[in-house]
Design a protein around this motif. Structure first.
Motif, PDB file in Angstrom:
ATOM      1  N   PRO A  14       8.074   7.188   3.972  1.00 20.78           N
ATOM      2  CA  PRO A  14       6.736   6.794   4.424  1.00 20.78           C
ATOM      3  C   PRO A  14       6.766   5.502   5.230  1.00 20.78           C
ATOM      4  O   PRO A  14       7.499   4.559   4.910  1.00 20.78           O
ATOM      5  CB  PRO A  14       5.973   6.612   3.105  1.00 20.78           C
ATOM      6  CG  PRO A  14       6.654   7.526   2.144  1.00 20.78           C
ATOM      7  CD  PRO A  14       8.110   7.472   2.526  1.00 20.78           C
TER       8      PRO A  14
ATOM      9  N   GLU B 271       2.255   1.855  -3.473  1.00 18.20           N
ATOM     10  CA  GLU B 271       1.297   2.420  -4.434  1.00 18.20           C
ATOM     11  C   GLU B 271       1.306   3.945  -4.407  1.00 18.20           C
ATOM     12  O   GLU B 271       1.028   4.600  -5.429  1.00 18.20           O
ATOM     13  CB  GLU B 271      -0.112   1.896  -4.145  1.00 18.20           C
ATOM     14  CG  GLU B 271      -0.319   0.423  -4.455  1.00 18.20           C
ATOM     15  CD  GLU B 271      -0.408   0.124  -5.947  1.00 18.20           C
ATOM     16  OE1 GLU B 271      -0.079   1.012  -6.768  1.00 18.20           O
ATOM     17  OE2 GLU B 271      -0.796  -1.005  -6.295  1.00 18.20           O
ATOM     18  N   GLN B 272       1.654   4.527  -3.277  1.00 21.38           N
ATOM     19  CA  GLN B 272       1.788   5.982  -3.187  1.00 21.38           C
ATOM     20  C   GLN B 272       3.195   6.429  -3.622  1.00 21.38           C
ATOM     21  O   GLN B 272       3.355   7.383  -4.375  1.00 21.38           O
ATOM     22  CB  GLN B 272       1.510   6.442  -1.751  1.00 21.38           C
ATOM     23  CG  GLN B 272       0.122   6.095  -1.235  1.00 21.38           C
ATOM     24  CD  GLN B 272      -0.976   6.781  -2.036  1.00 21.38           C
ATOM     25  OE1 GLN B 272      -0.887   7.970  -2.357  1.00 21.38           O
ATOM     26  NE2 GLN B 272      -2.020   6.021  -2.359  1.00 21.38           N
ATOM     27  N   TRP B 273       4.192   5.720  -3.156  1.00 24.79           N
ATOM     28  CA  TRP B 273       5.592   6.084  -3.408  1.00 24.79           C
ATOM     29  C   TRP B 273       5.946   6.034  -4.894  1.00 24.79           C
ATOM     30  O   TRP B 273       6.726   6.851  -5.382  1.00 24.79           O
ATOM     31  CB  TRP B 273       6.480   5.132  -2.619  1.00 24.79           C
ATOM     32  CG  TRP B 273       7.962   5.329  -2.744  1.00 24.79           C
ATOM     33  CD1 TRP B 273       8.831   4.522  -3.423  1.00 24.79           C
ATOM     34  CD2 TRP B 273       8.756   6.356  -2.150  1.00 24.79           C
ATOM     35  NE1 TRP B 273      10.121   4.979  -3.286  1.00 24.79           N
ATOM     36  CE2 TRP B 273      10.102   6.118  -2.506  1.00 24.79           C
ATOM     37  CE3 TRP B 273       8.464   7.458  -1.344  1.00 24.79           C
ATOM     38  CZ2 TRP B 273      11.145   6.927  -2.093  1.00 24.79           C
ATOM     39  CZ3 TRP B 273       9.501   8.276  -0.924  1.00 24.79           C
ATOM     40  CH2 TRP B 273      10.825   8.013  -1.300  1.00 24.79           C
ATOM     41  N   ARG B 274       5.367   5.089  -5.619  1.00 24.12           N
ATOM     42  CA  ARG B 274       5.726   4.895  -7.020  1.00 24.12           C
ATOM     43  C   ARG B 274       5.464   6.134  -7.867  1.00 24.12           C
ATOM     44  O   ARG B 274       6.081   6.308  -8.921  1.00 24.12           O
ATOM     45  CB  ARG B 274       4.955   3.707  -7.603  1.00 24.12           C
ATOM     46  CG  ARG B 274       3.444   3.925  -7.697  1.00 24.12           C
ATOM     47  CD  ARG B 274       2.728   2.701  -8.210  1.00 24.12           C
ATOM     48  NE  ARG B 274       3.219   2.295  -9.518  1.00 24.12           N
ATOM     49  CZ  ARG B 274       2.800   1.211 -10.167  1.00 24.12           C
ATOM     50  NH1 ARG B 274       1.901   0.405  -9.610  1.00 24.12           N
ATOM     51  NH2 ARG B 274       3.289   0.920 -11.352  1.00 24.12           N
ATOM     52  N   HIS B 275       4.566   7.004  -7.410  1.00 22.05           N
ATOM     53  CA  HIS B 275       4.215   8.198  -8.178  1.00 22.05           C
ATOM     54  C   HIS B 275       5.043   9.423  -7.779  1.00 22.05           C
ATOM     55  O   HIS B 275       4.873  10.489  -8.373  1.00 22.05           O
ATOM     56  CB  HIS B 275       2.719   8.490  -8.020  1.00 22.05           C
ATOM     57  CG  HIS B 275       1.850   7.385  -8.554  1.00 22.05           C
ATOM     58  ND1 HIS B 275       1.845   7.019  -9.881  1.00 22.05           N
ATOM     59  CD2 HIS B 275       0.981   6.548  -7.919  1.00 22.05           C
ATOM     60  CE1 HIS B 275       1.001   6.009 -10.059  1.00 22.05           C
ATOM     61  NE2 HIS B 275       0.467   5.706  -8.879  1.00 22.05           N
ATOM     62  N   LYS B 276       5.916   9.271  -6.791  1.00 20.02           N
ATOM     63  CA  LYS B 276       6.820  10.362  -6.432  1.00 20.02           C
ATOM     64  C   LYS B 276       7.857  10.545  -7.543  1.00 20.02           C
ATOM     65  O   LYS B 276       8.288   9.582  -8.186  1.00 20.02           O
ATOM     66  CB  LYS B 276       7.549  10.050  -5.124  1.00 20.02           C
ATOM     67  CG  LYS B 276       6.647   9.926  -3.898  1.00 20.02           C
ATOM     68  CD  LYS B 276       6.223  11.287  -3.383  1.00 20.02           C
ATOM     69  CE  LYS B 276       5.492  11.144  -2.060  1.00 20.02           C
ATOM     70  NZ  LYS B 276       5.013  12.469  -1.566  1.00 20.02           N
TER      71      LYS B 276
ATOM     72  N   ALA C  99       0.834  -1.210   0.000  1.00 16.62           N
ATOM     73  CA  ALA C  99       0.000   0.000   0.000  1.00 16.62           C
ATOM     74  C   ALA C  99       0.867   1.258   0.000  1.00 16.62           C
ATOM     75  O   ALA C  99       0.570   2.237  -0.699  1.00 16.62           O
ATOM     76  CB  ALA C  99      -0.932  -0.012   1.213  1.00 16.62           C
ATOM     77  N   ALA C 100       1.958   1.231   0.772  1.00 18.84           N
ATOM     78  CA  ALA C 100       2.877   2.374   0.778  1.00 18.84           C
ATOM     79  C   ALA C 100       3.545   2.529  -0.584  1.00 18.84           C
ATOM     80  O   ALA C 100       3.751   3.652  -1.070  1.00 18.84           O
ATOM     81  CB  ALA C 100       3.922   2.190   1.871  1.00 18.84           C
TER      82      ALA C 100
END
Length: 455
Positions: free
Chosen positions: A175, A35-40, A32-33
């Motif tokens: 994160p 999925e957010q980090w990949r777009h940084k 889940a973390a």
């Protein structure tokens, strides 16, 4: 899971294993973390990695003391390890955006091609005890830069170091759950490899363990990187500077208490300089001070575990039974702590563990070669191929030998070194496959995605 100080045999801490459900929940939280980090952006990821490097420096002494307590390395070696880890963070943060940048190509039919490096998900790392911070940082920082999530199964004896590293990552702004330490056993580890959310597996350890982990990952079509053991050869050629040779070969053998995959282990010395080298080398190894790893005057600390010391001593005894001679050391000390002296074996030949296998401790195997050509042949007469060295006053010739003849992943000329962030790290043959550092580690676990557009 219990940690023990190998210098005193005192129990340090006990940690509970995760339940099966806790392990899966931790994996799901890491995904889940991700999925957010990949777009940084690469730059945003790099800023956090730079902060991790600074946080490592801020807590260097605390972390170094913990590593020395848990696995017995000299305190100065522990401090150097933290400096290396911080350097990896800095270099990766700076180089990452260029290494991972999109590449455009003009296609033969007039269309335009774009190659983009997309993160693939959670990467599972199984790491050993000999470098409690570095082994984890080496793969974790590269994969975090690439946009992946990271799980770490550390060796039991350095559990505290793994948890401290997690805390440092999060204190620096990473994160929560993106770098997760898994307190699990071997069966749970196999289940983790099989789970659909684990997209790649990297492992550092012995060839035997690497073969098992790679086979398990292969069952589930998971890509792997394997950094395995070796019996690295250092060649002392006919024109070698013997002062450089002796200094390099002592440092290369006893660094990190002799417990490094890329330690110098076999010393192949040409007949022309053999007697002079051996005389100086025996004296230097005999002068190495064995003792408390927290003391500045100590040259060699304990081995990390009792069973590791016993295995090393058995290899020495088996080699002697097959014709090797103990020239220095070779006796198991009495008293507390898993200490083993700096040891030199001569008359080393094929069929002995000292020639054929990896001796993971402060035991040097000295092998006589007829000449430079014979030395190179003996160096390559190994199922391993991680690192190696050449001692020669003719650096151009040494470079040619390294490039064209040495069957190994890394070659150090007229010095010993562990790793450098700017240069690839990895081996061939039974020493594994895949590369870390030098930008290579950032692209091991990404999707090199091809996008084509009309011209």
């Amino acid at each position: 899971m219990t940690t023990t100080n190998p210098a005193t045999e005192e129990t340090l801490e006990t940690y509970p294993l995760m339940t099966d459900q806790e392990a899966i929940s931790a994996l799901e939280a890491c995904h889940a973390a991700f999925e957010q980090w990949r777009h940084k952006s690469h730059e945003a990821r790099g800023e956090i990695l730079k902060a991790v490097g600074q946080k490592l420096r801020d807590r260097k002494e605390e972390f170094a003391q913990l590593m020395t307590r848990e696995m017995g390395k000299r305190l100065q070696d522990s401090r150097d390890e933290i400096d290396l880890c911080a350097g990896i963070c800095d270099w990766t943060a700076k180089a990452g955006p260029d290494v991972l940048a999109d590449e455009e190509r003009s296609l033969q039919d007039g269309r335009k091609g774009v190659i983009t490096y997309s993160p693939i998900g959670v990467i599972y790392g199984i790491q050993p005890w000999n470098f409690p911070a570095y082994q984890a940082v080496r793969y974790a920082v590269a994969n975090l830069m690439a946009g992946n999530g990271v799980l770490l199964k550390h060796a039991e004896i350095c559990t505290g170091s793994g948890l401290m590293l997690r805390d440092i990552f999060e204190e620096a702004g990473l994160p929560k759950n993106l770098f997760t330490v898994m307190l699990i056993d071997h069966d749970q580890s196999d289940d983790l490899i099989a789970h659909k959310l684990v997209r790649g597996v990297t492992m550092t350890g012995s060839a035997t363990s690497g073969s098992k982990i790679a086979a398990k990952a292969g069952e589930h079509l998971k890509k792997t990187v394997m950094e395995l053991g070796s019996n690295d050869a250092y060649l002392v050629l006919e024109d070698a500077d013997l002062d450089v040779a002796i200094k390099t070969c002592v440092a290369g053998r006893i660094y990190n208490n002799g417990q490094t995959c890329v330690n110098a282990k076999r010393f192949i010395v040409t007949d022309k300089v053999y007697d002079a080298f051996v005389d100086g080398y025996l004296k230097a190894m005999g002068d190495v001070t064995l003792g408390d790893p927290t003391k500045d005057e100590t040259g060699l600390g304990p081995m990390a575990r009792k069973d590791l010391r016993e295995t090393l001593h058995e290899q020495v005894e088996q080699s002697v039974a097959k014709g090797a001679k103990i020239a220095v050391g070779g006796e198991m000390p009495d008293g507390k702590g898993y200490f083993y002296p700096a040891t030199v074996l001569t008359e080393v030949a094929p069929g002995q563990p000292a020639y054929d296998d990896e001796l993971f401790g402060p035991v040097a195997s000295v092998i006589r070669a007829k000449d430079d050509e014979d030395a190179m042949r003996i160096a390559n007469d190994s199922r391993f191929g991680l690192g190696g060295g050449i001692i020669s006053k003719d650096e151009d010739r040494a470079r040619t030998l390294a490039k064209e003849h040495f069957d190994t992943g890394m070659v150090f000329i007229n010095h010993f070194n562990l790793a450098t962030p700017e240069m690839p790290f990895g081996g061939v043959k039974d020493s594994g496959y895949g590369r870390e550092h030098g930008g290579f580690g950032m692209t091991e676990f990404v999707n090199a995605k091809a996008i084509t557009l009309p011209g």
